[in-house]
Design an enzyme around this catalytic site. Structure first.
Site, PDB file in Angstrom:
ATOM      1  N   LYS A  44       0.871  -1.190   0.000  1.00 35.51           N
ATOM      2  CA  LYS A  44       0.000   0.000   0.000  1.00 35.51           C
ATOM      3  C   LYS A  44       0.897   1.224   0.000  1.00 35.51           C
ATOM      4  O   LYS A  44       2.004   1.212   0.529  1.00 35.51           O
ATOM      5  CB  LYS A  44      -0.901   0.002   1.228  1.00 35.51           C
ATOM      6  CG  LYS A  44      -2.002   1.049   1.216  1.00 35.51           C
ATOM      7  CD  LYS A  44      -3.099   0.770   0.195  1.00 35.51           C
ATOM      8  CE  LYS A  44      -4.180  -0.072   0.722  1.00 35.51           C
ATOM      9  NZ  LYS A  44      -5.364  -0.243  -0.079  1.00 35.51           N
TER      10      LYS A  44
HETATM   11  N1  GLU Z   1      -6.985  -0.142  -3.391  1.00 35.40           N
HETATM   12  C1  GLU Z   1      -7.740  -1.334  -3.601  1.00 35.40           C
HETATM   13  C2  GLU Z   1      -7.779  -2.190  -2.358  1.00 35.40           C
HETATM   14  O1  GLU Z   1      -7.630  -1.704  -1.267  1.00 35.40           O
HETATM   15  C3  GLU Z   1      -7.308  -2.086  -4.839  1.00 35.40           C
HETATM   16  C4  GLU Z   1      -5.885  -2.539  -4.858  1.00 35.40           C
HETATM   17  C5  GLU Z   1      -5.441  -3.086  -6.198  1.00 35.40           C
HETATM   18  O2  GLU Z   1      -6.225  -3.122  -7.112  1.00 35.40           O
HETATM   19  O3  GLU Z   1      -4.254  -3.477  -6.282  1.00 35.40           O
HETATM   20  O4  GLU Z   1      -8.042  -3.361  -2.406  1.00 35.40           O
END
Ligand code: GLU
Length: 420
Positions: free
Chosen positions: A109
């Site tokens: 993240k």
């Molecule tokens: N931000 C989204 C999540 O928290 C998607 C992450 C992604 O597609 O890699 O799952």
């Protein structure tokens, strides 16, 4: 470092959940430690020329929880309050989410502390590109593949794609997901998370023998996830009675038209003053009687204070980490709420991101129908796997979902062994 992370309330919460799951799975100490802590925590400073000529320095973080099962995967968020501990917690949750869904990824993240609502498109572009340049050496299609999250969208992904591809001297679409379709983004990715939330809500309604047609929903958050959850639910014949965002909360017991609301938000910047609904207090909104309550904004909104008063049959966690461990204990004790835990409920986004990456690696593209039907199959499999696990082990959906994710990762760590 460990204590610094634990002092953050969001990381503290993710760590507490992990400890509970590790006890439940009786993980041996060595594997437990390796699963719990992030592999890489990267912080960079980002000097940006603002429109008025000033230079402002922002800070950006990227946390890669572990790389044992493949590249890390997860979004990049723009938010004024984002910090390293929160990003590390979100990376840990991505880890369990990818493992639960059977995706060949670790969790990652990123977050940049900034307020995109007050920044021009040019300022956002310069900030995004600077971040992509600074962390360019730590990302890549086989190392770390970013995607949109709170405050970012396909355009931000396009700037990252362009910056990375320029560094490499070739077009590298597989370095990022959630990008525009014309840059080889996947059909269906924009609505994937919200679509998945709505789809899983219908699966939970089926299990509770509540007819989908006419079932009521309340949604907190009307960003990408909340708005697509609303439109898909309305498409299924559900009534979305209440919706909120940072500008306020609105209510209409005969159902809000998500398309009309989306138009209003595009024109005015928020849901407040939507003519076809009444204003309601935002805290009160969470406590309204409904079949499905969908927190689709930030962490820690369902707490020990409001959990005893929730009047929903299903809690569909579209956000990451919306429920505190204290609230979890209350919900478990009450026993009358069907929890769709975040790592499953919002997994539609990362699952279609995985489809996007696979399509990019093959230089091939699927139709929206194919994408959404493959998504539903995968979500349904994980949903059924979770329900069999929780009924076999007599544990909560939260514990079960995390346990399925953690167990997969722990097994991989153990089999690979410890180097050196
Ligand atoms: N931000 C989204 C999540 O928290 C998607 C992450 C992604 O597609 O890699 O799952």
């Amino acid at each position: 470092m460990k204590q610094d992370l634990l002092n953050d309330p969001v990381f503290g919460m993710a760590a507490e959940q992990f400890d509970r799951v590790a006890d439940f799975l009786k993980l041996e100490e060595q594997v437990r430690e390796r699963c719990k802590w992030p592999k890489r925590l990267i912080t960079v400073s980002l000097p940006v020329t603002m429109d008025d000529g000033r230079t402002e320095v922002f800070f950006g973080h990227r946390v890669q929880h572990h790389l044992s099962r493949g590249p890390v995967k997860g979004g990049l968020r723009f938010h004024p309050k984002v910090n390293l501990g929160e990003v590390a917690a979100l990376a840990m949750w991505m880890n369990w989410k990818c493992a639960l869904m059977g995706l060949p990824y670790g969790g990652g993240k990123g977050g940049i502390m900034c307020d995109p609502r007050t920044m021009s498109a040019g300022e956002q572009e310069r900030l995004t590109r600077r971040f992509a340049q600074e962390i360019g050496q730590f990302i890549g299609p086989e190392v770390d593949v970013m995607a949109p999250d709170v405050g970012t969208n396909a355009q931000h992904m396009a700037w990252i794609l362009d910056t990375y591809s320029t560094r490499e001297g070739r077009f590298v679409p597989e370095v990022i997901t959630g990008k525009p379709v014309e840059l080889q983004g996947s059909e269906g990715r924009t609505q994937a998370t919200g679509h998945g939330v709505a789809f899983l809500a219908t699966r939970a309604l089926n299990k509770l023998n509540i007819p989908v047609q006419g079932a009521s929903a309340v949604i907190q958050g009307f960003g990408n996830v909340g708005s697509y959850a609303a439109s898909t639910m309305a498409f299924y014949g559900m009534k979305v009675r209440g919706i909120s965002d940072i500008t306020g909360a609105i209510w209409n017991s005969s159902g809000i038209d998500p398309a009309a609301l989306r138009k209003h938000v595009a024109e005015t910047g928020g849901v407040a003053r939507f003519p076809e609904a009444e204003a309601i207090n935002a805290e009160e909104l969470l406590l309204q009687e409904c079949d499905v309550l969908v927190p689709a904004a930030l962490e820690r909104v369902i707490t020990a204070e409001n959990a005893p008063d929730l009047k929903c049959r299903i809690l569909a966690e579209a956000a990451n980490g919306p429920t505190t461990p204290e609230a979890d204990a209350i919900i478990e004790e009450r026993g009358d709420i069907f929890l769709l835990p975040d790592v499953l409920c919002n997994a539609g986004g990362v699952t279609v991101s995985y489809f996007e990456w696979v399509q990019n690696l093959q230089r091939f593209s699927w139709t929206k129908k194919e994408v959404l039907s493959k998504l539903e199959t995968k979500l349904n499999e994980a949903f059924e796997r979770l329900l069999s696990f929780t009924s076999e082990k007599s544990c909560s959906h939260r514990l079960g979902a995390l346990a399925l994710g953690v167990e997969t990762v722990a097994r991989v760590k153990k089999t690979r062994g410890l180097f050196p």
